[in-house]
Design a protein around this motif. Structure first.
Motif, PDB file in Angstrom:
ATOM      1  N   ILE A  61      56.971  16.545 -34.936  1.00  0.00           N
ATOM      2  CA  ILE A  61      56.817  16.074 -36.313  1.00  0.00           C
ATOM      3  C   ILE A  61      57.617  14.788 -36.442  1.00  0.00           C
ATOM      4  CG2 ILE A  61      57.227  16.633 -38.745  1.00  0.00           C
ATOM      5  CD1 ILE A  61      57.185  19.612 -37.885  1.00  0.00           C
ATOM      6  N   GLY A  62      57.089  13.828 -37.169  1.00  0.00           N
ATOM      7  CA  GLY A  62      57.766  12.550 -37.311  1.00  0.00           C
ATOM      8  C   GLY A  62      57.001  11.458 -36.596  1.00  0.00           C
ATOM      9  N   GLU A  63      57.686  10.362 -36.306  1.00  0.00           N
ATOM     10  CA  GLU A  63      57.010   9.186 -35.751  1.00  0.00           C
ATOM     11  C   GLU A  63      57.830   8.577 -34.626  1.00  0.00           C
ATOM     12  OE1 GLU A  63      54.915   5.879 -38.214  1.00  0.00           O
ATOM     13  OE2 GLU A  63      56.942   5.138 -37.784  1.00  0.00           O
ATOM     14  N   ILE A  64      57.123   8.198 -33.555  1.00  0.00           N
ATOM     15  CA  ILE A  64      57.724   7.459 -32.450  1.00  0.00           C
ATOM     16  C   ILE A  64      56.919   6.188 -32.252  1.00  0.00           C
ATOM     17  CG2 ILE A  64      58.363   7.463 -30.006  1.00  0.00           C
ATOM     18  CD1 ILE A  64      58.314  10.531 -30.112  1.00  0.00           C
ATOM     19  N   ARG A  65      57.597   5.051 -32.242  1.00  0.00           N
ATOM     20  CA  ARG A  65      56.946   3.772 -31.979  1.00  0.00           C
ATOM     21  C   ARG A  65      57.591   3.091 -30.773  1.00  0.00           C
ATOM     22  NH1 ARG A  65      53.516   1.596 -35.788  1.00  0.00           N
ATOM     23  NH2 ARG A  65      53.260   2.884 -37.666  1.00  0.00           N
ATOM     24  N   VAL A  66      56.759   2.504 -29.933  1.00  0.00           N
ATOM     25  CA  VAL A  66      57.242   1.710 -28.800  1.00  0.00           C
ATOM     26  C   VAL A  66      56.720   0.291 -29.000  1.00  0.00           C
ATOM     27  CG1 VAL A  66      57.131   1.374 -26.309  1.00  0.00           C
ATOM     28  CG2 VAL A  66      57.352   3.681 -27.246  1.00  0.00           C
ATOM     29  N   PHE A  67      57.649  -0.647 -29.173  1.00  0.00           N
ATOM     30  CA  PHE A  67      57.300  -2.030 -29.506  1.00  0.00           C
ATOM     31  C   PHE A  67      56.329  -2.082 -30.688  1.00  0.00           C
ATOM     32  CE2 PHE A  67      58.455  -2.619 -24.912  1.00  0.00           C
ATOM     33  CZ  PHE A  67      59.645  -3.311 -25.169  1.00  0.00           C
ATOM     34  N   GLY A  68      56.606  -1.260 -31.697  1.00  0.00           N
ATOM     35  CA  GLY A  68      55.850  -1.278 -32.942  1.00  0.00           C
ATOM     36  C   GLY A  68      54.604  -0.426 -32.947  1.00  0.00           C
ATOM     37  N   ARG A  69      54.192   0.075 -31.795  1.00  0.00           N
ATOM     38  CA  ARG A  69      52.957   0.861 -31.718  1.00  0.00           C
ATOM     39  C   ARG A  69      53.260   2.348 -31.830  1.00  0.00           C
ATOM     40  NH1 ARG A  69      49.337   0.080 -26.494  1.00  0.00           N
ATOM     41  NH2 ARG A  69      48.800  -1.829 -27.614  1.00  0.00           N
ATOM     42  N   ASN A  70      52.582   3.018 -32.752  1.00  0.00           N
ATOM     43  CA  ASN A  70      52.727   4.462 -32.892  1.00  0.00           C
ATOM     44  C   ASN A  70      52.088   5.134 -31.682  1.00  0.00           C
ATOM     45  OD1 ASN A  70      52.640   7.194 -33.629  1.00  0.00           O
ATOM     46  ND2 ASN A  70      52.341   6.699 -35.796  1.00  0.00           N
ATOM     47  N   ILE A  71      52.888   5.875 -30.906  1.00  0.00           N
ATOM     48  CA  ILE A  71      52.369   6.440 -29.659  1.00  0.00           C
ATOM     49  C   ILE A  71      51.379   7.580 -29.903  1.00  0.00           C
ATOM     50  CG2 ILE A  71      54.507   5.799 -28.468  1.00  0.00           C
ATOM     51  CD1 ILE A  71      55.144   8.838 -28.329  1.00  0.00           C
ATOM     52  N   ALA A  72      51.281   8.025 -31.151  1.00  0.00           N
ATOM     53  CA  ALA A  72      50.343   9.101 -31.476  1.00  0.00           C
ATOM     54  C   ALA A  72      48.939   8.577 -31.768  1.00  0.00           C
ATOM     55  CB  ALA A  72      50.848   9.894 -32.676  1.00  0.00           C
ATOM     56  N   ASP A  73      48.727   7.255 -31.627  1.00  0.00           N
ATOM     57  CA  ASP A  73      47.418   6.695 -31.970  1.00  0.00           C
ATOM     58  C   ASP A  73      46.371   6.912 -30.884  1.00  0.00           C
ATOM     59  OD1 ASP A  73      48.047   4.888 -29.979  1.00  0.00           O
ATOM     60  OD2 ASP A  73      48.155   3.129 -31.277  1.00  0.00           O
ATOM     61  N   GLY A  74      46.762   7.539 -29.765  1.00  0.00           N
ATOM     62  CA  GLY A  74      45.808   7.864 -28.713  1.00  0.00           C
ATOM     63  C   GLY A  74      45.703   6.834 -27.612  1.00  0.00           C
ATOM     64  N   ASP A  75      46.293   5.672 -27.795  1.00  0.00           N
ATOM     65  CA  ASP A  75      46.268   4.623 -26.779  1.00  0.00           C
ATOM     66  C   ASP A  75      47.505   4.763 -25.901  1.00  0.00           C
ATOM     67  OD1 ASP A  75      46.163   2.376 -25.229  1.00  0.00           O
ATOM     68  OD2 ASP A  75      46.023   0.950 -26.890  1.00  0.00           O
ATOM     69  N   VAL A  76      47.311   5.135 -24.626  1.00  0.00           N
ATOM     70  CA  VAL A  76      48.451   5.360 -23.729  1.00  0.00           C
ATOM     71  C   VAL A  76      48.875   4.080 -23.005  1.00  0.00           C
ATOM     72  CG1 VAL A  76      47.866   7.777 -23.373  1.00  0.00           C
ATOM     73  CG2 VAL A  76      46.933   6.054 -21.811  1.00  0.00           C
ATOM     74  N   GLY A  77      48.328   2.941 -23.417  1.00  0.00           N
ATOM     75  CA  GLY A  77      48.654   1.674 -22.772  1.00  0.00           C
ATOM     76  C   GLY A  77      50.129   1.329 -22.830  1.00  0.00           C
TER      77      GLY A  77
END
Length: 261
Positions: A61-77
Motif C-alpha cells: 500500500i502506498g507509492e514508490i517512484r524511481v526517477f519520478g515514475r510510479n513503479i506500479a504503472d506496469g512498465d518495468v523499464g
C-alpha cells in the motif's frame, strides 16, 4: 532538493504479510549522488523495502517512484536503471563468470562482445583473471560475491541497491569496493546500502536511515544522529535508539554456559 534530484521516493509505504504489518508507513526520499545507509534489527523491514523497490514483491500500500515514475504503472523499464546485489545471491554454479556475466549483460541490451570485454577487465581488477573461464561451482564465497558485484554494475546503473555487499570479501577487496562506491557517487550515482556492519555504514554513508519495527526512527547524517544520542559510534547509537542494551549481559551468560562442567 529539486524533484529531478530525487532518485527513489516512497510515500506511506505499507506491507502486510498475513496478519503482520511489516512496513508501517515509510516516507522516504533518496537523492542522486548519495550513499544512504539503510539499517535496522532483523525483521525491521529492510529487505521488504528493497524487494518492493525492485518490484520483487507486490501488494504493498502506498507509492514508490524511481526517477519520478510510479513503479506500479506496469512498465518495468525502470529496472534497467538499477543494479542489485542481494544478501543471498542465487548464481548459476554450472556457468563460468564469462558465461554468467555476458548472459546478465544481455538482459540489459549489452552486446556479447562489449560485455565480454568489460567483464574480463573487471574480473582482472578484482584479481580473478585466472578464474574467468572456471566453473563458479568451484568458487569461494568471496569470489562469488565479486562476480555478483560485477554483474550489478556491468550496465552502468544510476541506482545501486546493495544488501550486505561485503559478505565474504577479504580486507583488500573491501577497501576497493568502498572506493568504487565513493567514485560512483562522485559521478552522480545513488547507492542504497543495507548492512549490519555498522562500522562500514558509518564510514561510507552520507545519510543513515534507521528502521525499527517497520518504521523510520532516525534519518540524517552521522553528525545528526550523534545529536539525537549521547553516543559517538553508530553501533552505540543503533543500540540506544533501538533500545537494545542487553548485549553485554547476554554475552556473559553465553560464555558462562560454555564454561559449565
Amino acid at each position: 532538493m529539486r524533484p529531478e534530484d530525487v532518485a527513489i521516493s516512497m510515500r506511506s509505504l505499507k506491507m502486510l504479510y498475513g496478519s503482520k504489518l511489516v512496513l508501517k508507513g515509510i516516507d522516504l526520499e533518496v537523492y542522486r549522488s548519495q550513499i544512504i545507509g539503510y539499517i535496522g534489527p532483523n525483521g525491521a523491514g529492510k529487505s521488504t523495502t528493497i524487494k518492493a523497490i525492485l518490484g520483487l514483491i507486490t501488494g504493498y500500500i502506498g507509492e514508490i517512484r524511481v526517477f519520478g515514475r510510479n513503479i506500479a504503472d506496469g512498465d518495468v523499464g525502470y529496472k534497467r536503471q538499477i543494479g542489485y546485489v542481494p544478501e543471498t545471491a542465487e548464481i548459476y554454479d554450472a556457468l563460468t563468470p564469462r558465461e554468467y556475466l555476458t548472459f546478465v549483460a544481455g538482459l540489459y541490451g549489452i552486446s556479447e562482445g562489449q560485455a565480454d570485454r568489460k567483464a574480463k577487465a573487471l574480473m582482472d581488477l578484482f584479481d580473478l583473471r585466472d578464474a574467468y573461464h572456471a566453473r563458479i561451482s568451484s568458487f569461494s564465497k568471496g569470489m562469488r560475491q565479486k562476480v555478483m558485484l560485477i554483474s550489478s554494475l556491468l550496465h552502468n546503473p544510476d541506482i545501486l541497491i546493495l544488501d550486505e555487499p561485503l559478505s565474504g570479501l577479504d580486507a583488500n577487496s573491501v577497501m576497493v569496493v568502498k572506493d568504487i562506491l565513493s567514485e560512483l557517487v562522485a559521478q552522480g550515482k545513488t547507492i542504497f546500502y543495507s548492512s549490519h556492519i555498522m562500522e562500514v555504514v558509518e564510514k561510507i554513508s552520507n545519510r543513515i536511515v534507521l528502521l525499527r519495527d517497520g518504521q523510520i526512527v532516525a534519518d540524517g547524517s552521522m553528525e545528526d544522529l550523534k545529536g539525537q544520542s549521547n553516543e559517538s559510534s553508530l553501533e552505540a547509537i543503533f543500540n540506544d535508539i533501538t533500545g537494545f542494551h542487553e548485549h553485554k549481559g547476554i554475552a556473559e551468560q553465553f560464555v558462562s554456559i560454555i564454561q559449565e562442567v
